[in-house]
Design a protein around this motif. Sequence first.
Motif, PDB file in Angstrom:
ATOM      1  N   GLY A 188      -8.882  -6.536  -1.312  1.00 36.96           N
ATOM      2  CA  GLY A 188      -9.735  -6.245  -2.463  1.00 36.96           C
ATOM      3  C   GLY A 188      -9.447  -4.873  -3.024  1.00 36.96           C
ATOM      4  N   LEU A 189      -9.235  -3.902  -2.131  1.00 35.78           N
ATOM      5  CA  LEU A 189      -8.863  -2.549  -2.552  1.00 35.78           C
ATOM      6  C   LEU A 189      -7.502  -2.560  -3.240  1.00 35.78           C
ATOM      7  N   LEU A 190      -6.595  -3.373  -2.733  1.00 35.87           N
ATOM      8  CA  LEU A 190      -5.276  -3.513  -3.338  1.00 35.87           C
ATOM      9  C   LEU A 190      -5.404  -4.014  -4.775  1.00 35.87           C
ATOM     10  N   ASP A 191      -6.288  -4.974  -4.991  1.00 32.04           N
ATOM     11  CA  ASP A 191      -6.525  -5.524  -6.324  1.00 32.04           C
ATOM     12  C   ASP A 191      -7.050  -4.447  -7.274  1.00 32.04           C
ATOM     13  N   ALA A 195       0.845   3.974  -2.860  1.00 34.29           N
ATOM     14  CA  ALA A 195       0.576   5.362  -2.472  1.00 34.29           C
ATOM     15  C   ALA A 195       1.584   6.310  -3.115  1.00 34.29           C
ATOM     16  N   VAL A 196       2.853   5.877  -3.144  1.00 35.34           N
ATOM     17  CA  VAL A 196       3.903   6.726  -3.711  1.00 35.34           C
ATOM     18  C   VAL A 196       3.872   6.706  -5.237  1.00 35.34           C
ATOM     19  N   SER A 197       3.689   5.535  -5.825  1.00 35.87           N
ATOM     20  CA  SER A 197       3.813   5.392  -7.280  1.00 35.87           C
ATOM     21  C   SER A 197       2.514   5.598  -8.041  1.00 35.87           C
ATOM     22  N   LEU A 198       1.361   5.540  -7.346  1.00 35.61           N
ATOM     23  CA  LEU A 198       0.082   5.631  -8.050  1.00 35.61           C
ATOM     24  C   LEU A 198      -0.826   6.723  -7.484  1.00 35.61           C
ATOM     25  N   LEU A 199      -1.141   6.653  -6.192  1.00 36.42           N
ATOM     26  CA  LEU A 199      -2.077   7.611  -5.602  1.00 36.42           C
ATOM     27  C   LEU A 199      -1.509   9.026  -5.591  1.00 36.42           C
ATOM     28  N   TYR A 200      -0.266   9.170  -5.175  1.00 41.45           N
ATOM     29  CA  TYR A 200       0.357  10.498  -5.154  1.00 41.45           C
ATOM     30  C   TYR A 200       0.455  11.115  -6.549  1.00 41.45           C
ATOM     31  N   PRO A 201       0.936  10.381  -7.577  1.00 39.18           N
ATOM     32  CA  PRO A 201       0.973  10.972  -8.924  1.00 39.18           C
ATOM     33  C   PRO A 201      -0.396  11.380  -9.456  1.00 39.18           C
ATOM     34  N   ILE A 229       3.985  -0.047 -13.422  1.00 33.28           N
ATOM     35  CA  ILE A 229       2.605   0.341 -13.112  1.00 33.28           C
ATOM     36  C   ILE A 229       1.663  -0.063 -14.239  1.00 33.28           C
ATOM     37  N   ARG A 230       2.081   0.159 -15.470  1.00 35.39           N
ATOM     38  CA  ARG A 230       1.198  -0.054 -16.620  1.00 35.39           C
ATOM     39  C   ARG A 230       1.042  -1.517 -17.000  1.00 35.39           C
ATOM     40  N   LYS A 231       2.077  -2.319 -16.819  1.00 33.58           N
ATOM     41  CA  LYS A 231       2.047  -3.706 -17.292  1.00 33.58           C
ATOM     42  C   LYS A 231       1.860  -4.748 -16.192  1.00 33.58           C
ATOM     43  N   LEU A 232       1.922  -4.337 -14.934  1.00 35.99           N
ATOM     44  CA  LEU A 232       1.762  -5.268 -13.817  1.00 35.99           C
ATOM     45  C   LEU A 232       0.455  -6.074 -13.857  1.00 35.99           C
ATOM     46  N   PRO A 233      -0.674  -5.505 -14.304  1.00 40.34           N
ATOM     47  CA  PRO A 233      -1.923  -6.284 -14.321  1.00 40.34           C
ATOM     48  C   PRO A 233      -1.834  -7.612 -15.060  1.00 40.34           C
ATOM     49  N   TYR A 234      -1.031  -7.695 -16.139  1.00 42.40           N
ATOM     50  CA  TYR A 234      -0.888  -8.969 -16.850  1.00 42.40           C
ATOM     51  C   TYR A 234      -0.343 -10.052 -15.916  1.00 42.40           C
ATOM     52  N   THR A 235       0.726  -9.714 -15.183  1.00 38.40           N
ATOM     53  CA  THR A 235       1.357 -10.688 -14.299  1.00 38.40           C
ATOM     54  C   THR A 235       0.450 -11.032 -13.122  1.00 38.40           C
ATOM     55  N   PHE A 278       0.830  -1.209   0.000  1.00 38.62           N
ATOM     56  CA  PHE A 278       0.000   0.000   0.000  1.00 38.62           C
ATOM     57  C   PHE A 278       0.861   1.254   0.000  1.00 38.62           C
ATOM     58  N   LEU A 279       1.964   1.223   0.744  1.00 39.00           N
ATOM     59  CA  LEU A 279       2.870   2.374   0.734  1.00 39.00           C
ATOM     60  C   LEU A 279       3.481   2.579  -0.652  1.00 39.00           C
ATOM     61  N   THR A 280       3.843   1.470  -1.289  1.00 38.14           N
ATOM     62  CA  THR A 280       4.403   1.543  -2.642  1.00 38.14           C
ATOM     63  C   THR A 280       3.400   2.124  -3.621  1.00 38.14           C
TER      64      THR A 280
END
Length: 566
Positions: A400-403, A40-46, A445-451, A36-38
């Motif tokens: 679930g929120l993480l997903d 927060a920094v890489s997705l929510l903050y931007p 961030i963009r390609k992680l969903p595939y994995t 969640f911290l990761t």
Amino acid sequence: MSAAQLNSPLDNNPVGGKRSFSSYLNFWNVVTVLLFLTLAVSLLYPFSSLIYRSFLEKGTGSFTLANYKDFFDLPYYYSSLKNSLSVCITATILATLLGLPMAYIWTRFDIWGKKTINIMVILSLMSPPFIGAYSWILLLGRNGFLTKLFAGIGIEVPPIYGWTGIVLVFTLKFFSYIFLYVSGALKSIDSSLEEAAENLGVSGIKRILTVTFPLILPTISAGALMVFMTSLADFGTPMLIGEGYKVLPVLVYDEFMSEIGGNAAMASALSVIIIFISVAILLIQNLVVSRKNYMMSALRPPKVRKLTLGKKIAGTVFCFLIAGVAMAQQVVVLITSFIKTSGPIFVKGFSLGSYELVIHRLSRNITNTFLYSAIAIVIMIILGLLISYLVVRKRTKVTGLLDVLVMFPYVIPGAVLGITLLVAFNKPPIVLSGTAGILIMAYVIRKLPYTVRSSTAILHQIDPSIEEASINLGVSPMKTFFKVTALMMAPGVFSGAILSWITTINELSSSIILYTGKTSTISVAIYTEVIRASFGTAAALASILTVATVISLLLFYKFGGDEISI
């Protein structure tokens, strides 16, 4: 319920009583917090920075709604929305009209070359769309091969540039989504439903349109959604072939990278509008699907029907024709890469001159592409393993929120993500602009969903009792995960990682926003070479990407399985 069931080794909750603080400090809770911290920094903050910037006035930095007002008041801005919707909706309809009958013929009838057709479709999908645009410029551009050929016999070919060219490229590129989604659904449909329709006198095309396709409407709509979203997000195709036909991603790029200073606030507002449209389309698709129940037993999958010789030839030719035209872009680019050039002009004869020039002048781009992608893939594999385990084995509202957060970038255009990261990380406390780190972050961030999706799929098939047995033998949950579960998940993780790898090495939309001279990649170099009319070197670079894609797909088929899952 037995005492053993109440105190499962995978469950950290004691039976009765209050939990101590130390009981919360187990491995998976710590991993959840760190993830969640990761994010927060890489997705929510931007993204919060992007939204905040969209309400700032250029120059003064004061709060304003002028950026959004200008979008709806000025034709220069709102016409780009109409242009985007026009090409996306048209391409989605045409791709569906191509993909549906092709998928039906491929799954239901005994045509020749099924595996070859499937590989051709996959190859056409896996290469970046801007290579398709580039190949059609080589064929039907003002000095294209087919343009000259037809001109020699007195036939004037319509221009490939503008709306027509964009729709053509999107249709031939993204019909593969419809084909892959629908062919998978048609294999698992319950044939007794179609047989019941035939017994009631509904057969032929009418049965397909009124029974078969309505039964797989969620799958068709999911494929259509992918076509629409990917078309909306694509930057390279309209930039190369649009010639003034502005769509939203191109307008975002122009506003952000303008030579007269740019307008980051307006670019941010446009990015927020694109995100809003993407999410709205996704919600509409979910609403349409949720209105009916599409569940079926699938106890009797349909049998492949034998065709007469004439129909078998017709069906085979139809599928190979569509797949061949879609894949023609790679063939054209590969052949072009070996044609001699004199400056920007092709001349008679073949040589390796374009490759020699690429190795001499653009070797850094090649190194950057594979180095950054390799680092990103390692990060994606680690995150994919951890996130999928939390989502499947530790399912709570929190996980679930993480997903949801992990999947959110899946519907965000690459150019928007690039601007989001650049807006957030070009000033203290974290400065990443101009570094390789910001490109790697964008790829992850963009390609992680595939994995993540492939990892969760394989984890659902692994019996939790195997992990419980390991823990009962005294192995800690952390060691059990890495020594037992992770190894069993390897095939699914690998297949998802291969898809992430292929799309990462071909990524242009975010790279074009984030790169500098030292961090430029192959896809960026292809784009800049085409803009400079250096078609030989662009073809050589595109061929390198195509070969890398083919090798990656062969590895997928060898180790990951027989079919691509999206």
